[in-house]
Design an enzyme around this catalytic site. Structure first.
Site, PDB file in Angstrom:
ATOM      1  N   HIS A   1      -0.161 -10.851  -1.231  1.00  0.00           N
ATOM      2  CA  HIS A   1       0.704 -10.964  -2.415  1.00  0.00           C
ATOM      3  C   HIS A   1       2.105 -11.468  -2.077  1.00  0.00           C
ATOM      4  CE1 HIS A   1      -1.893  -7.932  -4.958  1.00  0.00           C
ATOM      5  NE2 HIS A   1      -2.445  -9.127  -4.857  1.00  0.00           N
TER       6      HIS A   1
ATOM      7  N   CYS B   1      18.027 -24.480  -0.163  1.00  0.00           N
ATOM      8  CA  CYS B   1      16.866 -24.301   0.723  1.00  0.00           C
ATOM      9  C   CYS B   1      17.275 -24.684   2.147  1.00  0.00           C
ATOM     10  CB  CYS B   1      15.734 -25.199   0.228  1.00  0.00           C
ATOM     11  SG  CYS B   1      14.387 -25.392   1.415  1.00  0.00           S
TER      12      CYS B   1
ATOM     13  N   THR C   1      -4.201   2.323  -2.408  1.00  0.00           N
ATOM     14  CA  THR C   1      -4.193   1.347  -3.504  1.00  0.00           C
ATOM     15  C   THR C   1      -5.018   1.896  -4.666  1.00  0.00           C
ATOM     16  OG1 THR C   1      -4.720  -0.930  -4.161  1.00  0.00           O
ATOM     17  CG2 THR C   1      -6.063  -0.001  -2.386  1.00  0.00           C
TER      18      THR C   1
ATOM     19  N   ASN D   1      -6.730   7.768   0.287  1.00  0.00           N
ATOM     20  CA  ASN D   1      -5.780   7.649  -0.828  1.00  0.00           C
ATOM     21  C   ASN D   1      -5.361   9.039  -1.275  1.00  0.00           C
ATOM     22  OD1 ASN D   1      -4.569   5.510  -2.422  1.00  0.00           O
ATOM     23  ND2 ASN D   1      -5.628   6.350  -4.203  1.00  0.00           N
TER      24      ASN D   1
HETATM   25  P1  OAD Z   1      -0.471   1.182  -7.315  1.00  0.00           P
HETATM   26  O1  OAD Z   1       0.870   1.724  -7.684  1.00  0.00           O
HETATM   27  O2  OAD Z   1      -1.308   0.609  -8.382  1.00  0.00           O
HETATM   28  O3  OAD Z   1      -1.340   2.318  -6.592  1.00  0.00           O
HETATM   29  C1  OAD Z   1      -0.842   3.078  -5.543  1.00  0.00           C
HETATM   30  C2  OAD Z   1      -1.927   4.024  -5.091  1.00  0.00           C
HETATM   31  O4  OAD Z   1      -1.421   4.742  -3.976  1.00  0.00           O
HETATM   32  C3  OAD Z   1      -2.354   5.060  -6.140  1.00  0.00           C
HETATM   33  O5  OAD Z   1      -3.763   5.168  -6.173  1.00  0.00           O
HETATM   34  C4  OAD Z   1      -1.729   6.361  -5.628  1.00  0.00           C
HETATM   35  O6  OAD Z   1      -2.522   7.497  -5.920  1.00  0.00           O
HETATM   36  C5  OAD Z   1      -1.705   6.117  -4.139  1.00  0.00           C
HETATM   37  N1  OAD Z   1      -0.644   6.859  -3.442  1.00  0.00           N
HETATM   38  C6  OAD Z   1       0.586   7.194  -3.886  1.00  0.00           C
HETATM   39  N2  OAD Z   1       1.258   7.857  -2.949  1.00  0.00           N
HETATM   40  C7  OAD Z   1       0.452   7.934  -1.865  1.00  0.00           C
HETATM   41  C8  OAD Z   1       0.573   8.506  -0.569  1.00  0.00           C
HETATM   42  N3  OAD Z   1       1.678   9.125  -0.184  1.00  0.00           N
HETATM   43  N4  OAD Z   1      -0.470   8.419   0.267  1.00  0.00           N
HETATM   44  C9  OAD Z   1      -1.616   7.777  -0.112  1.00  0.00           C
HETATM   45  N5  OAD Z   1      -1.787   7.228  -1.308  1.00  0.00           N
HETATM   46  C10 OAD Z   1      -0.769   7.291  -2.186  1.00  0.00           C
HETATM   47  O7  OAD Z   1      -0.217   0.115  -6.136  1.00  0.00           O
HETATM   48  P2  OAD Z   1      -1.205  -1.012  -5.569  1.00  0.00           P
HETATM   49  O8  OAD Z   1      -2.616  -0.594  -5.679  1.00  0.00           O
HETATM   50  O9  OAD Z   1      -0.688  -1.431  -4.247  1.00  0.00           O
HETATM   51  O10 OAD Z   1       1.034  -6.794  -7.148  1.00  0.00           O
HETATM   52  O11 OAD Z   1      -0.923  -2.173  -6.607  1.00  0.00           O
HETATM   53  C11 OAD Z   1      -1.570  -3.402  -6.443  1.00  0.00           C
HETATM   54  C12 OAD Z   1      -0.694  -4.538  -6.907  1.00  0.00           C
HETATM   55  O12 OAD Z   1      -0.244  -4.277  -8.227  1.00  0.00           O
HETATM   56  C13 OAD Z   1       0.580  -4.705  -6.125  1.00  0.00           C
HETATM   57  O13 OAD Z   1       0.414  -5.441  -4.927  1.00  0.00           O
HETATM   58  C14 OAD Z   1       1.469  -5.435  -7.075  1.00  0.00           C
HETATM   59  C15 OAD Z   1       1.144  -4.656  -8.339  1.00  0.00           C
HETATM   60  O14 OAD Z   1       1.328  -5.308  -9.527  1.00  0.00           O
HETATM   61  C16 OAD Z   1       1.936  -7.774  -7.252  1.00  0.00           C
HETATM   62  O15 OAD Z   1       3.135  -7.590  -7.376  1.00  0.00           O
HETATM   63  C17 OAD Z   1       1.335  -9.150  -7.212  1.00  0.00           C
END
Ligand code: OAD
Length: 235
Positions: free
Chosen positions: A109, A136, A176, A201
């Site tokens: 990303h 740039c 995630t 997770n």
């Molecule tokens: P999310 O915010 O959707 O999910 C984060 C996950 O991490 C959740 O399932 C939480 O339960 C878990 N979590 C939180 N704290 C934690 C901890 N201490 N230990 C383990 N797990 C924990 O974030 P992503 O899945 O990364 O994209 O989101 C995916 C994409 O959505 C991102 O890359 C971003 C966003 O829009 C872009 O910006 C292109």
């Protein structure tokens, strides 16, 4: 684990959350504070570039004040000591995997510390702000944008990711939510391609139904424990 040689790891915001970087979908998370359509699409950048640049300037500045946590360090240790193939595909745009010492990292990303010139297409490392429209470093045009994959854009290096998934013996999803495709589909892809699948997770993700095993808890704990299980205690 004895028959595992090729590992693909997918990380998300949860791996950096204990470093003090907001996740996206938690209560009070980034997407509750800002609408995706206002700050994370090409249309938003066209409509209100100042708003978008300020949003990413703040995030770029913030990540530089954070430090890798035990989960990043454990994955860096795995990267250093695992003799087989390993690829850490991260959705995260921070540089905490690298600052922990991991080398085999792919930022699907994009990255906060990179800019993309819309005039000459060059990418450059960048730690400062963009709001003043700096030139740039390659072509001198004031045409830099954050090197972040916005909604509606294609994630980076999908061919390399799929090649790794095809070969993987083990796929591990870490921190995630499984809400954003194509990354959210990797667990299913990996499983259908024959890999064992593991989820680490805080809570069950949307992909939890596709994993052979899920371990739930904070990344600093569950990731460190898993790496120690594979490599043994640090020497
Ligand atoms: P999310 O915010 O959707 O999910 C984060 C996950 O991490 C959740 O399932 C939480 O339960 C878990 N979590 C939180 N704290 C934690 C901890 N201490 N230990 C383990 N797990 C924990 O974030 P992503 O899945 O990364 O994209 O989101 C995916 C994409 O959505 C991102 O890359 C971003 C966003 O829009 C872009 O910006 C292109």
């Amino acid at each position: 684990m004895s028959d595992i040689r090729k590992i693909v790891i997918l990380t998300g915001a949860g791996v950096s959350s204990e470093s003090g970087i907001d996740t996206f979908r938690a209560e009070g998370g980034l997407w509750e504070q800002h609408r995706v359509e206002d700050v994370a699409t090409p249309e938003a950048f066209e409509r209100d570039p100042d708003l978008v640049l300020r949003f990413y300037d703040m995030r770029r500045e913030a990540i530089q004040t954070k430090a890798p946590n035990a989960a990043h360090l454990a994955l860096a240790r795995l990267d250093a000591e695992w003799a087989g193939d390993l690829l850490i595909v991260t959705q995260n745009v921070d540089d905490l995997h690298e600052r922990a010492g991991a080398r085999r990292v792919l930022h699907m990303h994009g990255e906060h510390l990179s800019v993309w010139c819309t005039a000459c297409d060059a990418r450059s490392r960048w730690t400062e702000t963009l709001i003043e429209r700096p030139p740039c470093p390659e072509c001198g045009e004031p045409a830099l944008r954050p090197d972040i994959v916005w909604f509606g854009e294609m994630p980076y290096r999908m061919d390399d990711i799929f090649a790794a998934l095809e070969d993987a013996d083990l796929f591990v999803s870490i921190g995630t939510s499984g809400a954003v495709y194509p990354a959210a589909g990797f667990v299913r892809n990996a499983r259908e391609l024959g890999a064992a699948t593991l989820e680490l997770n805080l809570e069950p993700s949307q992909g939890t139904g596709w994993v052979d095993e899920a371990r739930h808890g904070p990344a600093t704990q569950v990731v460190s424990d898993w790496v120690e299980e594979i490599l043994g205690p640090p020497r």
